[in-house]
Write a protein that holds these residues in place. Structure first.
Motif, mmCIF file in Angstrom:
data_model
loop_
_atom_site.group_PDB
_atom_site.id
_atom_site.type_symbol
_atom_site.label_atom_id
_atom_site.label_comp_id
_atom_site.label_asym_id
_atom_site.label_seq_id
_atom_site.Cartn_x
_atom_site.Cartn_y
_atom_site.Cartn_z
ATOM 1 N N CYS A 141 12.339 -8.708 0.152
ATOM 2 C CA CYS A 141 11.734 -7.379 0.092
ATOM 3 C C CYS A 141 10.918 -7.121 1.351
ATOM 4 C CB CYS A 141 10.925 -7.162 -1.183
ATOM 5 S SG CYS A 141 9.417 -8.062 -1.271
ATOM 6 N N VAL A 142 10.810 -5.848 1.684
ATOM 7 C CA VAL A 142 10.022 -5.422 2.834
ATOM 8 C C VAL A 142 8.833 -4.632 2.306
ATOM 9 C CG1 VAL A 142 10.029 -4.183 5.028
ATOM 10 C CG2 VAL A 142 12.148 -5.243 4.201
ATOM 11 N N ILE A 143 7.640 -5.088 2.639
ATOM 12 C CA ILE A 143 6.410 -4.469 2.140
ATOM 13 C C ILE A 143 5.753 -3.670 3.261
ATOM 14 C CG2 ILE A 143 4.099 -4.947 1.219
ATOM 15 C CD1 ILE A 143 5.260 -7.463 -0.054
ATOM 16 N N ASP A 144 5.485 -2.404 3.009
ATOM 17 C CA ASP A 144 4.775 -1.542 3.976
ATOM 18 C C ASP A 144 5.426 -1.564 5.356
ATOM 19 O OD1 ASP A 144 3.020 -0.841 2.003
ATOM 20 O OD2 ASP A 144 1.466 -2.251 2.626
ATOM 21 N N ARG A 150 -2.746 6.730 -4.933
ATOM 22 C CA ARG A 150 -1.574 6.742 -4.047
ATOM 23 C C ARG A 150 -0.502 5.803 -4.554
ATOM 24 N NH1 ARG A 150 -5.054 6.148 0.856
ATOM 25 N NH2 ARG A 150 -5.811 8.238 1.290
ATOM 26 N N PRO A 151 0.553 6.334 -5.172
ATOM 27 C CA PRO A 151 1.629 5.451 -5.634
ATOM 28 C C PRO A 151 2.371 4.813 -4.455
ATOM 29 C CG PRO A 151 2.223 7.757 -5.923
ATOM 30 C CD PRO A 151 0.800 7.748 -5.471
ATOM 31 N N VAL A 152 2.851 3.580 -4.668
ATOM 32 C CA VAL A 152 3.680 2.893 -3.675
ATOM 33 C C VAL A 152 5.130 3.346 -3.874
ATOM 34 C CG1 VAL A 152 4.521 0.626 -2.945
ATOM 35 C CG2 VAL A 152 2.139 0.892 -3.640
ATOM 36 N N ARG A 153 5.813 3.700 -2.781
ATOM 37 C CA ARG A 153 7.220 4.084 -2.919
ATOM 38 C C ARG A 153 8.068 2.818 -3.106
ATOM 39 N NH1 ARG A 153 11.412 6.432 1.533
ATOM 40 N NH2 ARG A 153 10.919 4.405 2.404
ATOM 41 N N LEU A 179 5.055 -5.361 -12.439
ATOM 42 C CA LEU A 179 4.329 -5.165 -11.177
ATOM 43 C C LEU A 179 4.930 -4.011 -10.373
ATOM 44 C CD1 LEU A 179 2.298 -6.014 -9.001
ATOM 45 C CD2 LEU A 179 3.901 -7.769 -8.278
ATOM 46 N N LEU A 180 6.279 -3.975 -10.308
ATOM 47 C CA LEU A 180 6.940 -2.882 -9.576
ATOM 48 C C LEU A 180 6.564 -1.528 -10.181
ATOM 49 C CD1 LEU A 180 10.568 -4.180 -8.875
ATOM 50 C CD2 LEU A 180 8.606 -4.121 -7.332
ATOM 51 N N LEU A 181 6.598 -1.465 -11.517
ATOM 52 C CA LEU A 181 6.237 -0.206 -12.200
ATOM 53 C C LEU A 181 4.790 0.173 -11.909
ATOM 54 C CD1 LEU A 181 7.766 0.019 -15.773
ATOM 55 C CD2 LEU A 181 8.005 1.579 -13.837
ATOM 56 N N ALA A 182 3.900 -0.834 -12.012
ATOM 57 C CA ALA A 182 2.475 -0.565 -11.775
ATOM 58 C C ALA A 182 2.256 -0.038 -10.360
ATOM 59 C CB ALA A 182 1.662 -1.842 -12.010
ATOM 60 N N LEU A 183 2.948 -0.636 -9.400
ATOM 61 C CA LEU A 183 2.800 -0.196 -8.004
ATOM 62 C C LEU A 183 3.291 1.242 -7.850
ATOM 63 C CD1 LEU A 183 3.999 -3.375 -6.061
ATOM 64 C CD2 LEU A 183 1.688 -2.422 -6.071
ATOM 65 N N VAL A 204 0.832 -1.201 0.000
ATOM 66 C CA VAL A 204 0.000 0.000 0.000
ATOM 67 C C VAL A 204 0.874 1.262 0.000
ATOM 68 C CG1 VAL A 204 -1.702 1.328 1.330
ATOM 69 C CG2 VAL A 204 -1.906 -1.151 1.150
ATOM 70 N N ARG A 205 1.930 1.239 0.817
ATOM 71 C CA ARG A 205 2.744 2.449 0.961
ATOM 72 C C ARG A 205 4.150 2.299 0.385
ATOM 73 N NH1 ARG A 205 0.104 1.893 5.572
ATOM 74 N NH2 ARG A 205 1.822 0.781 6.524
ATOM 75 N N SER A 206 4.814 1.161 0.693
ATOM 76 C CA SER A 206 6.216 1.050 0.277
ATOM 77 C C SER A 206 6.594 -0.383 -0.059
ATOM 78 C CB SER A 206 7.147 1.584 1.382
ATOM 79 O OG SER A 206 7.015 0.787 2.542
#
Lengths: 239, 239
Positions: free
Chosen positions: A182-185, A138-141, A128-132, A110-112
């Motif tokens: 990877c670390v999500i949010d 709200r773009p994902v960082r 997927l990374l680009l789409a996020l 959602v955020r990062s």
């Protein structure tokens, strides 16, 4: 109360006292039940703990479905609906397919999304990374750390991601930046053996484990930030 | 009891009832406290959750210390004591060194160590496997699954382990058996990016995460058994 005998009054009081005492643990249990239910609902968003990719015997997922899922970057959509003709397609549309499990975990960002990946050549996963990173409203960082040798290697998707504006950093040594996490949010870690390549996701035996343990997440988050600083252009020019 | 008035008797009974009711939750809490303490003691044996190998900047561990630790295969010994001359040795003797952390986790095996490792060439870690499998009076049951191409590759320690009697199995495809996990005593999983090679343990950026979550351990244990069967000589000749 006045019409009762002394003994009856004491009995009544004792009964009330007992009821209060009994209510305490019951309330505690009710609270625990509600908290647990809420936590398990939260966990449902992170639907799988361990994702196993199972060698050459695995039926590949339908590319149309996985690409569409990656583009949609939504955890709630069923991959099957994205294939132009699922009834005629001989590839896998199972939402239990490890590749779909992985995509669903990533798309839950959602955020990062902080990615530390030795090599990245999968078109689906880079899409997927680009789409996020371009998600509306709200773009994902998205930040990416990779290995220096893999930055411009044949088939690498990393140069493309960089030219699309994603911040990319890499080591400057002959050693391998060999992480695959990877670390999500800042609340979920995916780690394991999987490089984000076609062979990794469609051919090999691999594992990805999703962890929301606070201590584990914090350790990986700190390691990501440490490497992000260590591999920054400023740190390098200071050497 | 006979000398008391009726009201006093009821009071006494009510008091006793209250005491019993109050004792229930107290006993429950005491039990929970004792169970938690026991669990956290158990976890202490598995001292680290996340082990990060930190690229070329890492001071290598003293080989004498790590080899001796591997041979001793004991989690309680301090690596420093094994070096012939720690005061003169310029290598790391820190027990917080990631390599020592990994060795200590592995050496904590008591009954079984099921290793699923793409490539294994580290002399220390293969010596540790051998030491565990020959530990007196109770040997650890060590089983190894690896990638078929890595079985006889240059520098591989796997052929040596097989000739020493350890059971080894591998895939028979051109895909990679790319896992890098092991299950210790059917109660702890180590997984991550690390291959058991010299470059992996001494040069690269890598992670190994130790997990004792029951669901995670069960998933990896089942995956190991599944692969062990899939790669058995009997399964192959049946094809």
């Amino acid at each position: 109360f006045q019409s009762l005998s002394v003994a009856q009054r004491y009995l009544l009081l004792a009964g009330a006292g007992l009821a209060c005492l009994a209510a305490g643990p019951l309330l505690e249990r009710l609270l625990k039940f509600l908290i647990n239910r809420r936590q398990s609902r939260g966990r449902c968003r992170r639907q799988f703990d361990c994702i196993f990719f199972s060698g050459g015997s695995l039926l590949p997922p339908c590319q149309a479905a996985s690409q569409a899922l990656a583009a949609a970057a939504s955890s709630s959509n069923d991959p099957a609906v994205f294939c132009p003709d699922p009834s005629d397609c001989r590839l896998s549309h199972s939402s239990q397919h490890p590749y779909f499990q992985l995509i669903r975990q990533l798309a839950s960002a959602v955020r990062s999304l902080d990615l530390c990946m030795y090599t990245l050549s999968s078109p689906d996963l880079s899409a997927l990374l680009l789409a996020l990173s371009q998600r509306k409203p709200r773009p994902v960082r998205v930040r990416v750390i990779c290995d220096s040798e893999q930055l411009h290697s044949l088939g690498s998707a990393i140069a493309k991601l960089r030219s699309a504006g994603l911040p990319i950093r890499a080591d400057s040594t002959s050693y391998f930046m060999h992480h695959k996490f990877c670390v999500i949010d800042r609340s979920l870690v995916l780690t394991g053996s999987l490089n984000w390549t076609g062979q990794g996701t469609l051919g090999n035996w691999e594992n990805v484990v999703a962890l929301d343990d606070v201590k584990v997440v914090e350790a990986f988050r700190r390691e990501f930030e440490r490497l992000w600083q260590e591999f920054s252009p400023a740190s390098r020019s200071a050497r």
